[in-house]
Design a protein around this motif. Structure first.
Motif, PDB file in Angstrom:
ATOM      1  N   MET A   1      51.183   1.301   8.690  1.00 17.08           N
ATOM      2  CA  MET A   1      52.186   0.398   9.204  1.00 17.08           C
ATOM      3  C   MET A   1      52.072   0.368  10.728  1.00 17.08           C
ATOM      4  O   MET A   1      51.887   1.390  11.363  1.00 17.08           O
ATOM      5  CB  MET A   1      53.585   0.886   8.796  1.00 17.08           C
ATOM      6  CG  MET A   1      54.719   0.051   9.348  1.00 17.08           C
ATOM      7  SD  MET A   1      56.368   0.673   8.918  1.00 17.08           S
ATOM      8  CE  MET A   1      56.395   0.371   7.168  1.00 17.08           C
ATOM      9  N   LYS A   2      52.173  -0.831  11.272  1.00 17.06           N
ATOM     10  CA  LYS A   2      52.085  -0.993  12.715  1.00 17.06           C
ATOM     11  C   LYS A   2      53.496  -1.152  13.273  1.00 17.06           C
ATOM     12  O   LYS A   2      54.272  -1.982  12.799  1.00 17.06           O
ATOM     13  CB  LYS A   2      51.237  -2.218  13.054  1.00 17.06           C
ATOM     14  CG  LYS A   2      50.884  -2.335  14.513  1.00 17.06           C
ATOM     15  CD  LYS A   2      49.873  -3.459  14.715  1.00 17.06           C
ATOM     16  CE  LYS A   2      49.328  -3.448  16.122  1.00 17.06           C
ATOM     17  NZ  LYS A   2      48.294  -4.470  16.292  1.00 17.06           N
ATOM     18  N   LEU A   3      53.808  -0.334  14.276  1.00 15.36           N
ATOM     19  CA  LEU A   3      55.127  -0.342  14.894  1.00 15.36           C
ATOM     20  C   LEU A   3      55.036  -0.824  16.338  1.00 15.36           C
ATOM     21  O   LEU A   3      54.053  -0.551  17.034  1.00 15.36           O
ATOM     22  CB  LEU A   3      55.725   1.068  14.880  1.00 15.36           C
ATOM     23  CG  LEU A   3      55.903   1.716  13.511  1.00 15.36           C
ATOM     24  CD1 LEU A   3      56.332   3.168  13.664  1.00 15.36           C
ATOM     25  CD2 LEU A   3      56.920   0.946  12.680  1.00 15.36           C
TER      26      LEU A   3
ATOM     27  N   VAL B   1      51.997   1.352  17.805  1.00 12.68           N
ATOM     28  CA  VAL B   1      51.621   2.611  17.151  1.00 12.68           C
ATOM     29  C   VAL B   1      51.304   2.298  15.699  1.00 12.68           C
ATOM     30  O   VAL B   1      52.098   1.629  15.021  1.00 12.68           O
ATOM     31  CB  VAL B   1      52.774   3.641  17.230  1.00 12.68           C
ATOM     32  CG1 VAL B   1      52.403   4.905  16.478  1.00 12.68           C
ATOM     33  CG2 VAL B   1      53.116   3.964  18.676  1.00 12.68           C
ATOM     34  N   GLU B   2      50.134   2.750  15.234  1.00 14.33           N
ATOM     35  CA  GLU B   2      49.767   2.549  13.832  1.00 14.33           C
ATOM     36  C   GLU B   2      49.796   3.880  13.103  1.00 14.33           C
ATOM     37  O   GLU B   2      49.176   4.851  13.542  1.00 14.33           O
ATOM     38  CB  GLU B   2      48.377   1.918  13.728  1.00 14.33           C
ATOM     39  CG  GLU B   2      48.363   0.473  14.171  1.00 14.33           C
ATOM     40  CD  GLU B   2      47.033  -0.205  13.896  1.00 14.33           C
ATOM     41  OE1 GLU B   2      46.502  -0.053  12.777  1.00 14.33           O
ATOM     42  OE2 GLU B   2      46.527  -0.866  14.816  1.00 14.33           O
ATOM     43  N   MET B   3      50.545   3.883  11.987  1.00 10.28           N
ATOM     44  CA  MET B   3      50.662   5.077  11.147  1.00 10.28           C
ATOM     45  C   MET B   3      50.249   4.677   9.732  1.00 10.28           C
ATOM     46  O   MET B   3      50.768   3.698   9.190  1.00 10.28           O
ATOM     47  CB  MET B   3      52.097   5.611  11.173  1.00 10.28           C
ATOM     48  CG  MET B   3      52.553   6.039  12.562  1.00 10.28           C
ATOM     49  SD  MET B   3      54.251   6.646  12.614  1.00 10.28           S
ATOM     50  CE  MET B   3      54.023   8.307  11.928  1.00 10.28           C
ATOM     51  N   PRO B   4      49.304   5.419   9.112  1.00 12.25           N
ATOM     52  CA  PRO B   4      48.784   5.027   7.799  1.00 12.25           C
ATOM     53  C   PRO B   4      49.773   5.207   6.648  1.00 12.25           C
ATOM     54  O   PRO B   4      49.712   4.484   5.660  1.00 12.25           O
ATOM     55  CB  PRO B   4      47.558   5.918   7.610  1.00 12.25           C
ATOM     56  CG  PRO B   4      47.852   7.121   8.453  1.00 12.25           C
ATOM     57  CD  PRO B   4      48.636   6.604   9.620  1.00 12.25           C
ATOM     58  N   ASP B   5      50.689   6.145   6.773  1.00 15.32           N
ATOM     59  CA  ASP B   5      51.643   6.434   5.709  1.00 15.32           C
ATOM     60  C   ASP B   5      52.963   5.704   5.990  1.00 15.32           C
ATOM     61  O   ASP B   5      53.649   6.014   6.965  1.00 15.32           O
ATOM     62  CB  ASP B   5      51.870   7.949   5.634  1.00 15.32           C
ATOM     63  CG  ASP B   5      52.740   8.369   4.469  1.00 15.32           C
ATOM     64  OD1 ASP B   5      53.826   7.769   4.282  1.00 15.32           O
ATOM     65  OD2 ASP B   5      52.351   9.305   3.741  1.00 15.32           O
ATOM     66  N   ASP B   6      53.306   4.736   5.139  1.00 12.98           N
ATOM     67  CA  ASP B   6      54.516   3.943   5.350  1.00 12.98           C
ATOM     68  C   ASP B   6      55.778   4.789   5.357  1.00 12.98           C
ATOM     69  O   ASP B   6      56.716   4.503   6.103  1.00 12.98           O
ATOM     70  CB  ASP B   6      54.641   2.849   4.278  1.00 12.98           C
ATOM     71  CG  ASP B   6      53.655   1.709   4.484  1.00 12.98           C
ATOM     72  OD1 ASP B   6      52.967   1.688   5.527  1.00 12.98           O
ATOM     73  OD2 ASP B   6      53.578   0.839   3.600  1.00 12.98           O
ATOM     74  N   LYS B   7      55.813   5.819   4.545  1.00 12.53           N
ATOM     75  CA  LYS B   7      56.984   6.696   4.482  1.00 12.53           C
ATOM     76  C   LYS B   7      57.191   7.408   5.827  1.00 12.53           C
ATOM     77  O   LYS B   7      58.303   7.472   6.343  1.00 12.53           O
ATOM     78  CB  LYS B   7      56.815   7.712   3.347  1.00 12.53           C
ATOM     79  CG  LYS B   7      58.035   8.517   3.042  1.00 12.53           C
ATOM     80  CD  LYS B   7      57.788   9.394   1.802  1.00 12.53           C
ATOM     81  CE  LYS B   7      59.006  10.238   1.484  1.00 12.53           C
ATOM     82  NZ  LYS B   7      58.787  11.082   0.310  1.00 12.53           N
ATOM     83  N   GLU B   8      56.099   7.939   6.391  1.00 13.01           N
ATOM     84  CA  GLU B   8      56.168   8.608   7.692  1.00 13.01           C
ATOM     85  C   GLU B   8      56.533   7.609   8.794  1.00 13.01           C
ATOM     86  O   GLU B   8      57.323   7.917   9.692  1.00 13.01           O
ATOM     87  CB  GLU B   8      54.837   9.279   8.019  1.00 13.01           C
ATOM     88  CG  GLU B   8      54.511  10.460   7.141  1.00 13.01           C
ATOM     89  CD  GLU B   8      53.139  11.056   7.401  1.00 13.01           C
ATOM     90  OE1 GLU B   8      52.880  12.146   6.876  1.00 13.01           O
ATOM     91  OE2 GLU B   8      52.324  10.441   8.124  1.00 13.01           O
ATOM     92  N   ALA B   9      55.960   6.406   8.712  1.00 12.67           N
ATOM     93  CA  ALA B   9      56.237   5.380   9.712  1.00 12.67           C
ATOM     94  C   ALA B   9      57.711   4.972   9.685  1.00 12.67           C
ATOM     95  O   ALA B   9      58.342   4.826  10.731  1.00 12.67           O
ATOM     96  CB  ALA B   9      55.345   4.164   9.492  1.00 12.67           C
ATOM     97  N   ASN B  10      58.252   4.803   8.494  1.00 12.59           N
ATOM     98  CA  ASN B  10      59.673   4.443   8.373  1.00 12.59           C
ATOM     99  C   ASN B  10      60.575   5.553   8.893  1.00 12.59           C
ATOM    100  O   ASN B  10      61.594   5.287   9.532  1.00 12.59           O
ATOM    101  CB  ASN B  10      60.022   4.106   6.920  1.00 12.59           C
ATOM    102  CG  ASN B  10      59.627   2.693   6.565  1.00 12.59           C
ATOM    103  OD1 ASN B  10      59.866   1.761   7.315  1.00 12.59           O
ATOM    104  ND2 ASN B  10      59.009   2.529   5.409  1.00 12.59           N
TER     105      ASN B  10
ATOM    106  N   MET C   1      59.084  -2.751  13.172  1.00  6.47           N
ATOM    107  CA  MET C   1      57.795  -3.095  12.588  1.00  6.47           C
ATOM    108  C   MET C   1      57.184  -4.232  13.401  1.00  6.47           C
ATOM    109  O   MET C   1      57.882  -5.193  13.738  1.00  6.47           O
ATOM    110  CB  MET C   1      57.949  -3.518  11.125  1.00  6.47           C
ATOM    111  CG  MET C   1      58.250  -2.361  10.211  1.00  6.47           C
ATOM    112  SD  MET C   1      58.534  -2.821   8.466  1.00  6.47           S
ATOM    113  CE  MET C   1      57.375  -4.099   8.169  1.00  6.47           C
ATOM    114  N   ALA C   2      55.903  -4.117  13.707  1.00 11.93           N
ATOM    115  CA  ALA C   2      55.206  -5.166  14.449  1.00 11.93           C
ATOM    116  C   ALA C   2      54.878  -6.296  13.493  1.00 11.93           C
ATOM    117  O   ALA C   2      54.572  -6.067  12.321  1.00 11.93           O
ATOM    118  CB  ALA C   2      53.942  -4.611  15.078  1.00 11.93           C
ATOM    119  N   GLN C   3      54.949  -7.501  13.992  1.00 18.72           N
ATOM    120  CA  GLN C   3      54.622  -8.662  13.170  1.00 18.72           C
ATOM    121  C   GLN C   3      53.268  -9.202  13.598  1.00 18.72           C
ATOM    122  O   GLN C   3      52.984  -9.310  14.795  1.00 18.72           O
ATOM    123  CB  GLN C   3      55.687  -9.732  13.312  1.00 18.72           C
ATOM    124  CG  GLN C   3      57.039  -9.216  12.865  1.00 18.72           C
ATOM    125  CD  GLN C   3      58.025 -10.348  12.641  1.00 18.72           C
ATOM    126  OE1 GLN C   3      57.726 -11.507  12.843  1.00 18.72           O
ATOM    127  NE2 GLN C   3      59.209  -9.989  12.218  1.00 18.72           N
TER     128      GLN C   3
END
Length: 80
Positions: free
Chosen positions: A1-3, A47-56, A76-78
């Motif tokens: 997920m990209k933030l 910031v890009e995090m591969p795990d959506d749970k961690e990103a959230n 969340m980045a669009q």
């Protein structure tokens, strides 16, 4: 997920942001956006995090937190 991380202090470094998000999970990439002419921070980063749970978790924990005397905003980045 990209933030998208906004309202960063101009003194906050890419390493600072990486470390901040790494405390909540794996960070694949961290890019502080710099002004091309001055080389100074524009006050936001991706910031890009591969795990959506961690990103959230990072998003919920860090949104409106104070970093270097600035209240940052995280969302969340669009894609364009």
């Amino acid at each position: 997920m990209k933030l998208l991380v906004r309202n960063l202090a101009r003194t906050t470094t890419e390493q600072d942001i990486h470390d901040l998000f790494a405390a909540h999970g794996t960070v694949d990439q961290c890019d502080l956006v710099l002004d091309k002419e001055t080389g100074l921070s524009k006050g936001f980063a991706f910031v890009e995090m591969p795990d959506d749970k961690e990103a959230n978790k990072a998003l919920k924990t860090l949104h409106h937190s104070n970093i270097d005397d600035s209240k940052i905003r995280v969302k969340m980045a669009q894609d364009k």
